[in-house]
Every structure is written in C-alpha cells, then in structure tokens.
Motif scaffolding. Structure first.
Motif, PDB file in Angstrom:
ATOM      1  N   CYS A 568      47.777  27.765  71.334  1.00 36.21           N
ATOM      2  CA  CYS A 568      48.633  28.953  71.188  1.00 36.21           C
ATOM      3  C   CYS A 568      49.179  29.433  72.517  1.00 36.21           C
ATOM      4  O   CYS A 568      50.157  30.191  72.550  1.00 36.21           O
ATOM      5  N   ASP A 569      48.584  28.988  73.620  1.00 39.13           N
ATOM      6  CA  ASP A 569      48.951  29.496  74.943  1.00 39.13           C
ATOM      7  C   ASP A 569      50.036  28.665  75.615  1.00 39.13           C
ATOM      8  O   ASP A 569      50.405  28.931  76.748  1.00 39.13           O
ATOM      9  N   GLN A 570      50.570  27.666  74.943  1.00 38.61           N
ATOM     10  CA  GLN A 570      51.543  26.774  75.570  1.00 38.61           C
ATOM     11  C   GLN A 570      52.873  27.477  75.803  1.00 38.61           C
ATOM     12  O   GLN A 570      53.311  28.298  74.990  1.00 38.61           O
ATOM     13  N   PRO A 571      53.546  27.185  76.921  1.00 38.84           N
ATOM     14  CA  PRO A 571      54.796  27.872  77.235  1.00 38.84           C
ATOM     15  C   PRO A 571      56.008  27.335  76.492  1.00 38.84           C
ATOM     16  O   PRO A 571      57.055  27.969  76.477  1.00 38.84           O
ATOM     17  N   GLY A 572      55.927  26.147  75.915  1.00 35.67           N
ATOM     18  CA  GLY A 572      57.095  25.547  75.290  1.00 35.67           C
ATOM     19  C   GLY A 572      57.153  25.805  73.796  1.00 35.67           C
ATOM     20  O   GLY A 572      56.734  26.846  73.283  1.00 35.67           O
ATOM     21  N   ILE A 573      57.674  24.829  73.083  1.00 39.01           N
ATOM     22  CA  ILE A 573      57.822  24.962  71.633  1.00 39.01           C
ATOM     23  C   ILE A 573      56.697  24.251  70.883  1.00 39.01           C
ATOM     24  O   ILE A 573      56.600  24.382  69.663  1.00 39.01           O
ATOM     25  N   VAL A 574      55.846  23.501  71.602  1.00 40.26           N
ATOM     26  CA  VAL A 574      54.692  22.864  70.961  1.00 40.26           C
ATOM     27  C   VAL A 574      53.561  23.881  70.962  1.00 40.26           C
ATOM     28  O   VAL A 574      52.651  23.853  71.793  1.00 40.26           O
ATOM     29  N   VAL A 575      53.629  24.799  70.019  1.00 38.82           N
ATOM     30  CA  VAL A 575      52.704  25.930  69.964  1.00 38.82           C
ATOM     31  C   VAL A 575      52.175  26.044  68.537  1.00 38.82           C
ATOM     32  O   VAL A 575      52.924  25.886  67.562  1.00 38.82           O
ATOM     33  N   PHE A 576      50.877  26.313  68.429  1.00 42.76           N
ATOM     34  CA  PHE A 576      50.259  26.508  67.119  1.00 42.76           C
ATOM     35  C   PHE A 576      49.220  27.611  67.252  1.00 42.76           C
ATOM     36  O   PHE A 576      48.250  27.475  68.010  1.00 42.76           O
ATOM     37  N   CYS A 577      49.388  28.700  66.545  1.00 39.59           N
ATOM     38  CA  CYS A 577      48.494  29.862  66.617  1.00 39.59           C
ATOM     39  C   CYS A 577      47.912  30.110  65.234  1.00 39.59           C
ATOM     40  O   CYS A 577      48.666  30.312  64.266  1.00 39.59           O
ATOM     41  N   ILE A 578      46.603  30.098  65.137  1.00 41.09           N
ATOM     42  CA  ILE A 578      45.950  30.375  63.859  1.00 41.09           C
ATOM     43  C   ILE A 578      45.666  31.857  63.685  1.00 41.09           C
ATOM     44  O   ILE A 578      45.363  32.300  62.578  1.00 41.09           O
ATOM     45  N   MET A 579      45.706  32.606  64.760  1.00 35.41           N
ATOM     46  CA  MET A 579      45.520  34.059  64.707  1.00 35.41           C
ATOM     47  C   MET A 579      46.187  34.671  65.928  1.00 35.41           C
ATOM     48  O   MET A 579      46.869  33.964  66.683  1.00 35.41           O
ATOM     49  N   GLU A 580      46.029  35.958  66.130  1.00 37.21           N
ATOM     50  CA  GLU A 580      46.691  36.631  67.240  1.00 37.21           C
ATOM     51  C   GLU A 580      46.225  36.058  68.584  1.00 37.21           C
ATOM     52  O   GLU A 580      45.074  35.672  68.746  1.00 37.21           O
ATOM     53  N   TYR A 581      47.185  36.034  69.516  1.00 40.95           N
ATOM     54  CA  TYR A 581      46.913  35.447  70.832  1.00 40.95           C
ATOM     55  C   TYR A 581      45.779  36.167  71.537  1.00 40.95           C
ATOM     56  O   TYR A 581      44.911  35.529  72.149  1.00 40.95           O
ATOM     57  N   ASP A 582      45.733  37.485  71.467  1.00 31.67           N
ATOM     58  CA  ASP A 582      44.709  38.242  72.183  1.00 31.67           C
ATOM     59  C   ASP A 582      43.320  37.940  71.633  1.00 31.67           C
ATOM     60  O   ASP A 582      42.348  37.867  72.391  1.00 31.67           O
ATOM     61  N   VAL A 583      43.232  37.753  70.334  1.00 34.78           N
ATOM     62  CA  VAL A 583      41.928  37.435  69.732  1.00 34.78           C
ATOM     63  C   VAL A 583      41.463  36.051  70.186  1.00 34.78           C
ATOM     64  O   VAL A 583      40.292  35.848  70.535  1.00 34.78           O
ATOM     65  N   LEU A 584      42.385  35.087  70.195  1.00 33.94           N
ATOM     66  CA  LEU A 584      42.017  33.751  70.641  1.00 33.94           C
ATOM     67  C   LEU A 584      41.589  33.746  72.102  1.00 33.94           C
ATOM     68  O   LEU A 584      40.624  33.063  72.474  1.00 33.94           O
ATOM     69  N   GLN A 585      42.293  34.480  72.935  1.00 32.21           N
ATOM     70  CA  GLN A 585      41.927  34.517  74.351  1.00 32.21           C
ATOM     71  C   GLN A 585      40.553  35.149  74.547  1.00 32.21           C
ATOM     72  O   GLN A 585      39.735  34.647  75.331  1.00 32.21           O
ATOM     73  N   PHE A 586      40.290  36.253  73.855  1.00 33.57           N
ATOM     74  CA  PHE A 586      38.982  36.911  73.997  1.00 33.57           C
ATOM     75  C   PHE A 586      37.855  35.979  73.551  1.00 33.57           C
ATOM     76  O   PHE A 586      36.829  35.855  74.229  1.00 33.57           O
ATOM     77  N   CYS A 587      38.043  35.316  72.430  1.00 36.54           N
ATOM     78  CA  CYS A 587      36.990  34.420  71.932  1.00 36.54           C
ATOM     79  C   CYS A 587      36.799  33.222  72.855  1.00 36.54           C
ATOM     80  O   CYS A 587      35.666  32.755  73.046  1.00 36.54           O
ATOM     81  N   ASP A 588      37.878  32.721  73.441  1.00 39.06           N
ATOM     82  CA  ASP A 588      37.759  31.598  74.378  1.00 39.06           C
ATOM     83  C   ASP A 588      36.969  32.002  75.612  1.00 39.06           C
ATOM     84  O   ASP A 588      36.054  31.283  76.052  1.00 39.06           O
ATOM     85  N   PHE A 589      37.321  33.158  76.184  1.00 43.27           N
ATOM     86  CA  PHE A 589      36.600  33.613  77.370  1.00 43.27           C
ATOM     87  C   PHE A 589      35.144  33.930  77.046  1.00 43.27           C
ATOM     88  O   PHE A 589      34.241  33.587  77.820  1.00 43.27           O
ATOM     89  N   LEU A 590      34.911  34.567  75.909  1.00 44.89           N
ATOM     90  CA  LEU A 590      33.540  34.901  75.529  1.00 44.89           C
ATOM     91  C   LEU A 590      32.720  33.635  75.287  1.00 44.89           C
ATOM     92  O   LEU A 590      31.559  33.536  75.727  1.00 44.89           O
ATOM     93  N   GLY A 591      33.312  32.653  74.608  1.00 45.13           N
ATOM     94  CA  GLY A 591      32.580  31.414  74.366  1.00 45.13           C
ATOM     95  C   GLY A 591      32.256  30.675  75.652  1.00 45.13           C
ATOM     96  O   GLY A 591      31.153  30.118  75.804  1.00 45.13           O
ATOM     97  N   SER A 592      33.183  30.658  76.613  1.00 47.27           N
ATOM     98  CA  SER A 592      32.922  29.971  77.879  1.00 47.27           C
ATOM     99  C   SER A 592      31.769  30.630  78.632  1.00 47.27           C
ATOM    100  O   SER A 592      30.864  29.943  79.138  1.00 47.27           O
ATOM    101  N   LEU A 593      31.783  31.957  78.713  1.00 47.06           N
ATOM    102  CA  LEU A 593      30.707  32.644  79.422  1.00 47.06           C
ATOM    103  C   LEU A 593      29.378  32.542  78.682  1.00 47.06           C
ATOM    104  O   LEU A 593      28.311  32.402  79.311  1.00 47.06           O
ATOM    105  N   MET A 594      29.405  32.605  77.352  1.00 43.94           N
ATOM    106  CA  MET A 594      28.164  32.471  76.598  1.00 43.94           C
ATOM    107  C   MET A 594      27.579  31.076  76.718  1.00 43.94           C
ATOM    108  O   MET A 594      26.343  30.895  76.696  1.00 43.94           O
TER     109      MET A 594
END
Length: 769
Positions: A568-594
């Motif tokens: 979902c974070d890609q700058p071009g047109i090859v983008v696929f988001c299953i939910m809101e960008y902010d939720v995905l970013q928070f879960c990614d950061f939380l998962g990495s730290l956990m």
C-alpha cells in the motif's frame, strides 16, 4: 510630504530542501497604499541541537517575491503541463556572511499595494533517509521582516477640474492621484499655464496603482506644447498616480495647473463630468484624502436640465481609439476550498456576433482565490459556422477588458497590457488555459469572431459563432494526475494548494516523466518489498518446532502486515491496500518492534521465574511490552527511541538473567561454545548489519533494495537468535510434601545447561516440594 513608517515581521520557520512547492515556506505580507519604499530584511540563521550551528555547512537559500499571489517557481527546470501560463516572479539567492547567521536586504521602490508573497527553500538534497533522533540535524531558519514608508495626504485630482500648484525652489516634485472607475477607456493628464521659467521645465509621469518610477510613462513638457499624456485602456477601479517633477538646475518658483480627463468608453465623444455628487456614482472609495488646493465648496454643483444630480457629460477633444461593450457577469458557485465554478447567465453556450465582441468578467476574491488554479475552456460548435472559415479569439486580461477597435488584431498585448490569447476554429475546436496562483480581482474575457482570408483575418458577415465556455477554479492542475497528490497547505491564515509527486514524476502538475519510474520498475520494487517478508517463514517454523507459539504468532503478524503495508505504500500505480494506510503502518511498526521484544525476552529464558505466572498462562512481560510499544508508536511513530528503548530494555533484562545464571552456576551462560559460534554471534552480526544499513545507507533511490535486504537480514537474525526449547520434563515420582505446600517446582537440568538439541541428552528432572 508627511511620511509614516510601518513595521511587519513573521516568526522564523525551518526551511526544507526543495522537492515540490509543498516543501517551500510561504510568507504573506500586505503593503498599504501610497507606499514609497518597501524594505525586506531577510534574516537566516543555523541551529543544531538547540544551539547555534557553527559547524553546519553553508547552504544557499533562494527567496522568491511576487505581488498579488504566490510565486510559481521551477528551480528544477521541469516541464509544466500543456496550456499552462507561468507568471513571472523575482528570485534572490542569499549567501552566508557569518558562520551561523546572515542577513539580506531587498528594496522595492513604489511597490504595488496589496498582498505580497515570499517563498523560500533550500537546494535539493541527495534524498538520504535518516532515522529521526539518530543525530542532531542542522536546521536553517528563515525570518523575513518588512519596513514600509508611505506618504500620507496625497493630493487627489478630480476629473474635469483644474488644480493650481506652485512649486517652491526647494521642492523638486509634486505627487497627485486620481481614481479611475469602471468603463473608462482613456485617461488624459495635462499640464497647463506653466509659469516661472522658460519652456516649462517639467516632467510629467503617470503610473497605475503606485507612485511613478523612473521608467514609468513620462513626457517632457519642454518638448511638447501642450503637455498632454494620455493612457488608453487604463485599469478599472484603481488609483492612478501623477508625478510632476522639475528638471534639475531650474531656479526660482514654478507655477502650473494640472487637469485630468477621463473618457467614458461607452460614449467616446463624451468625457466624465467634472464633479460627481457622491463617491458611489463614480465607484470611488470614500477615503479621498486631501483634494490639493481645491475644496469641495469652491465651485457650484453642476446640474442636469431636469434638476437632478445626475452627472453632466461634457465634450472632450480627444477620444478613445476603441469602444467598450456591456460586460456580462458570472455567477460564483463555491463547492469546496479552491473549487469554484463560474456560471454564465443563459450559458454555458455563448453567441459571438460578427460585429462586436462578447465580454465576460470573472471575479476572484482577494487572498481566498489566489492559492488555486484558474481554468478556462473554450469549445467551438462547428455546426454554427455554416461552412465559413471562422476563428474565435479569446482574450483574457486582468482588471481591464482588451476590446480593440481593430478587428484584424489578434493579439492580447498593448504597450501597457499583457493578456492570454485563446483561439478555436474548425480544425482545433477545443482550447484550454490554466493559470496557477492567479492574481485576485476582476478577470475579463473578450470573445470575437474573425474570418480567415488570403490577407489575414477580417470581420465576418452574418455568421454568429457559438462557443461553449467553462471557467472554474481548482486546487491543482488535473488533481495532480495519477502520480501525484494534491495537498492543501496553510501558512498562518493563508491557504494554498500544491502537488506532491511520486514514482519519479515531477513538475507543477506531476506531468514531467523525464525521471519517472517505469511500470516494470514499480512492479519489481513492490515485489521486492513484499516478497522479502517471506524470509519470516523459517523463523516461524523454528519457533513452532521449539514450542514458541506466542513468538511464532508475533512473527506471522509482522510478516502479514509488513507485506501489505509495503504493497500500500508504493509511490506508483502498483498499489494494493486492504485497509487504511495509517492502520497498516501502525501494525507494521508494532509488529517489527514486538518481534525484537519477544525474541530478546525468549533469549533471556525467564519462563520459570517471571514469564509464566498464574498457573503458567500470564505472559507479563509480553503484555507489558505490547502496551508500552503501542503507546510509544502513538506518540512518535518514527522516533529513534521507539526502537532503541524497548530493545535496550529487553537486552538489559536478558543480560541480568544471563549474569544471574552465570554467577549461580559459576560458568559462562550459555555454556556451550557451539551456541555462541553457530547461533548467537552470527545472529548478532546479521542484526547489526541490518541496523547499519537501515540507519546509514538507505536513501530514496536505493530504498527498494536496501529495505528489502533489511527484511531478509532481520528475519534471518531471528532464526539464529531464537533459543531452543527443551521437551517437557518428566517427574520420576512425587516426594513427600510438607503440609501447606501446594505446588512442586520442576527444574530441567538440560534447559539450565542451554543445550542446542534436547534430544542428545537424557532428561533428568529433580522434583522437590
């Protein structure tokens, strides 16, 4: 005259390297009327870690100035979208004179009154991605200050009246102003009865909106008798300033008279009346200022024959070269911020007769409308031409319609005016015009139809062209396309919009593809960032095999959300988001730290003491880490201590646990050299390499590669660092218990030794009550 000095300042702001107009700092000032000189004091200083940045490098700072609207800048020399008019502005580059501070001065003599905008930025950087808080960055702060000196009580000239003036020897000039209302086609200023010197040694200068300069329209009264200066097509609803200046070296006192005549364009043979009963009749503001030596009661009020107070026209010797036609207003319909449509009454189809132009007015509100894009669209109805070779020309001018009497003229420029030209014909039936950051006020569109002949263009006969006209205000050009994002920005109380491009696209509307990423590169970068998370599959298998089910669940969570966050974070047109960008970013950061947290806690081996409580079901440290990490990410998602803080805390717990075991057993823990040589040291080295790449090597250009390598290294280090899990221990038999003891403590000797493979050793459990 009497001068008044005003001072304005703005708070310092941090400058950013230029990437797009969204990265500049904009400053808004207002210059009052009758300003003689404006001086900008441009202060720039460095800061590093809250102190003066003496060690910071000198980076050039570019400042842009423009009156009426923000500057349309292009420091990277990118391409503008088609049919885009680029207004000019003045640029100034500041150089450093002191190690941590510099000051620049910019003077403007007789500046135009109203809104002025300053835009400042640093040069484009290398695009290095730095971790926030890793080191103290150099900050470049910019603060503009404005000092204006304005002249009060400027004498006002009234059309049709003659003003007497005597110029003493110590005086060199006199300044007047006259208000020009709408539907005025000509302003004529005349100096009469010049006495006191031979040949009337005076200069006559006239300028709109501000006092005249040395290069303003001028006339030498010694060479012209009578001394008359006429201006055709003056700006409507503005003050015109008249400067009568004495030649140098002329002694004695000069006396002269000044007369102003305004020609009504609807009646070229008639001039404006010498006096109007009220300011509303002439559309003049109520604050006239002083009227020079003329008082309102000096002359009787002229009246029309029927006894009313309507203006009485008087003939004039000079007539305007053209005529003006009725101006059709437009209806303003505001949909959203910078989203305004201008509807034409009985439109949008407009009939353009062959004998006269069709004139329309578009009113842009002060300040509010200058931060968007003015769009104009003309579409010719070819079926209305009856087979004639007709071309419809559109002339868009600011503050005055350009309605030349010469039908063969197809330009939108005069000696004092410069407009925008549009044309449609049977070959090209559609024409567009975009003006980013337009000046506010009245914009006039004049449409006229001309027929093409062998000798050029001539007036058509009996052909009425039909044109579809569309005018609207939008935040950005074409909403910045598919490779850009239109952002609404604010500086103090001023709103403006700008495009922020992605995927290597650039330009004012994100239409410059000179450095754009191809579709194949976009697909490759997306696949690299997403598929590199598959490296977490081996750590998940190792964790499940070693019975670390909670750790395996955290690794699966991290792998899942990291994959879809980068998709979902890609700058071009090859983008696929299953939910809101902010939720995905928070879960990614939380998962990495956990993942870091649970791995280090598992390495500490606290199962017998802390981790398992309440009958072996409550994971205290795991739950505490999840709550603290969630709080830290909510406070600052990109902060350095969000990663270092929990990691160092977990490492401290692990160091204490290993030290306690080492002291108790009087042997280094883990005790086997194989564990150190084949697991702990390689895992630590891989993790350190990943952190170094993430913190010091990653840039915007190599982000796709380096961050994918980061995923591989982090997941690989987890597979090495995760400790083995011993099989459940068996108790040989319960021993007699004392009364009051309700549990037995089973100590696994193999787990205490930290062996790699529990299957190679026999399991001996000592059960004590």
């Amino acid at each position: 005259g009497l001068f008044v000095t005003d001072y304005f300042t703005r708070t310092p702001r941090k400058l950013s390297p230029f990437r797009s107009f969204a990265s500049i700092e904009l400053f808004h000032f207002h210059i009052p009327e009758d300003t003689i000189i404006a001086v900008w004091n441009l202060i720039t200083f460095k800061e590093q870690g809250g102190t003066f940045g003496d060690q910071c490098p000198d980076r050039s700072i570019t400042v842009y100035f423009r009156s009426g609207a923000p500057s349309v800048i292009n420091p990277l020399h990118t391409h503008f979208p088609r049919d885009t008019a680029v207004p000019g502005s003045f640029a100034l580059t500041l150089t450093w004179t002191l190690p941590n501070r510099t000051t620049g001065v910019f003077n403007v003599t007789s500046p135009l009154p109203g809104d002025w905008f300053l835009a400042a930025h640093l040069p484009k950087d290398e695009g290095k991605i730095s971790v926030k808080g890793l080191y103290e960055e150099c900050q470049y702060l910019f603060q503009p200050q404005l000092i204006v000196q304005r002249l009060v009580n400027i004498a006002v000239l009234y059309p049709g009246y003659t003003t007497e003036q005597s110029m003493a020897p110590h005086n060199h000039s006199y300044l007047y102003k006259v208000f020009v209302p709408s539907y005025t086609s000509r302003v004529q200023v005349e100096v009469l009865r010049c006495r006191g010197a031979e040949g009337c040694p005076l200069w006559l200068r006239v300028r709109a909106k501000a006092p005249p300069l040395h290069n303003s329209t001028a006339m030498d009264c010694r060479e012209h008798t009578p001394c008359q200066l006429g201006l055709d097509l003056p700006f409507w609803q503005h003050w015109y300033y008249v400067l009568v200046e004495k030649h140098p070296g002329v002694p004695g006192t000069l006396s002269f008279q000044v007369n102003v005549q305004l020609t009504d364009c609807s009646r070229p043979s008639l001039a404006r009346p010498p006096f109007l009963p009220s300011s509303a009749s002439m559309n003049m503001p109520h604050s006239f200022g002083s009227a020079g030596r003329l008082a309102l009661g000096d002359s009787p009020l002229p009246a029309s024959p029927n006894g009313t107070n309507h203006p009485v026209p008087i003939p004039t010797a000079s007539t305007a070269s053209g005529r003006c036609w009725p101006v059709r207003p437009t209806l303003r319909n505001e949909l959203d911020t910078f989203s305004v449509h201008f509807y034409i009454f009985f439109g949008p189809n407009v009939s353009v007769p062959p004998d006269r132009p069709a004139v329309f007015v578009i009113n842009l509100l002060p300040v509010l409308d200058s931060g968007g894009v003015l769009n104009l669209e003309l579409r010719l109805n070819v079926s209305s031409l009856c087979g004639e070779n007709v071309t419809v020309f559109g002339c868009l001018n600011h503050e005055v319609p350009l309605t030349s009497g010469d039908n063969a003229s197809v330009t939108c420029e005069t000696e004092f005016l410069a407009g925008f030209l549009l044309s449609v014909n049977t070959t090209v039936s559609l024409s567009h015009l975009r003006i980013p950051y337009p000046q506010t006020g009245s914009w006039y569109l004049s449409l006229r139809s001309l027929c093409a002949t062998e000798h050029g263009f001539e007036a058509c006969t009996n052909v009425t062209a039909e044109v579809y006209l569309r005018a609207y205000l939008s935040p950005c050009i074409n909403d910045c396309g598919i490779y850009g994002q239109c952002k609404l920005l604010r500086t103090n109380n001023y709103l403006y919009a700008a495009c922020e491009c992605k995927a290597g696209w650039s330009g004012w509307g994100c239409t410059d593809n000179s450095e754009a990423f191809s579709y194949g590169f976009q697909l490759l970068s997306t696949l690299l960032l997403c598929l590199s998370n598959v490296m977490f599959v081996p750590p998940v298998a190792i964790a499940i095999r070693s019975h670390y089910l909670l750790e395996a669940a955290v690794y699966i969570f991290t792998m899942f959300f990291s994959t879809f966050y980068h998709a979902c974070d890609q700058p071009g047109i090859v983008v696929f988001c299953i939910m809101e960008y902010d939720v995905l970013q928070f879960c990614d950061f939380l998962g990495s730290l956990m993942s870091v947290w649970v791995t280090v806690i598992a390495m500490a081996r606290l199962q017998p003491l802390i981790k398992q409580a309440s009958a072996g079901r409550g994971h205290v440290l795991y739950l505490l880490g999840a709550m603290l990490l969630s709080m830290a990410l909510q406070m600052d998602r990109h902060g350095l201590w969000n990663l270092l803080g929990p990691s160092l805390f977990a490492l401290g717990i692990m160091a204490i646990a290993w030290t306690a075991r080492t002291i108790r057993r009087r042997h280094c823990y883990p005790p086997t050299w194989k564990r150190w040589a084949f697991y702990l040291c390689p895992g630590a080295l891989i993790a350190a390499a990943a952190v170094l790449l993430y913190a010091f090597v990653e840039t915007e250009e190599n982000y796709f590669y380096i961050h994918s390598i980061w995923h591989l290294l982090i997941a690989g280090s987890v597979g090495f660092l995760l400790p083995p899990r011993a099989k459940p221990s068996r108790c040989l038999g319960p021993l007699p218990r004392r009364k009051g003891c309700g549990y037995q403590l089973c100590v696994n000797e193999q787990e205490e030794l930290g062996l790699v493979d529990p299957a190679v050793a026999s399991i001996n459990s000592i059960c004590t009550s």
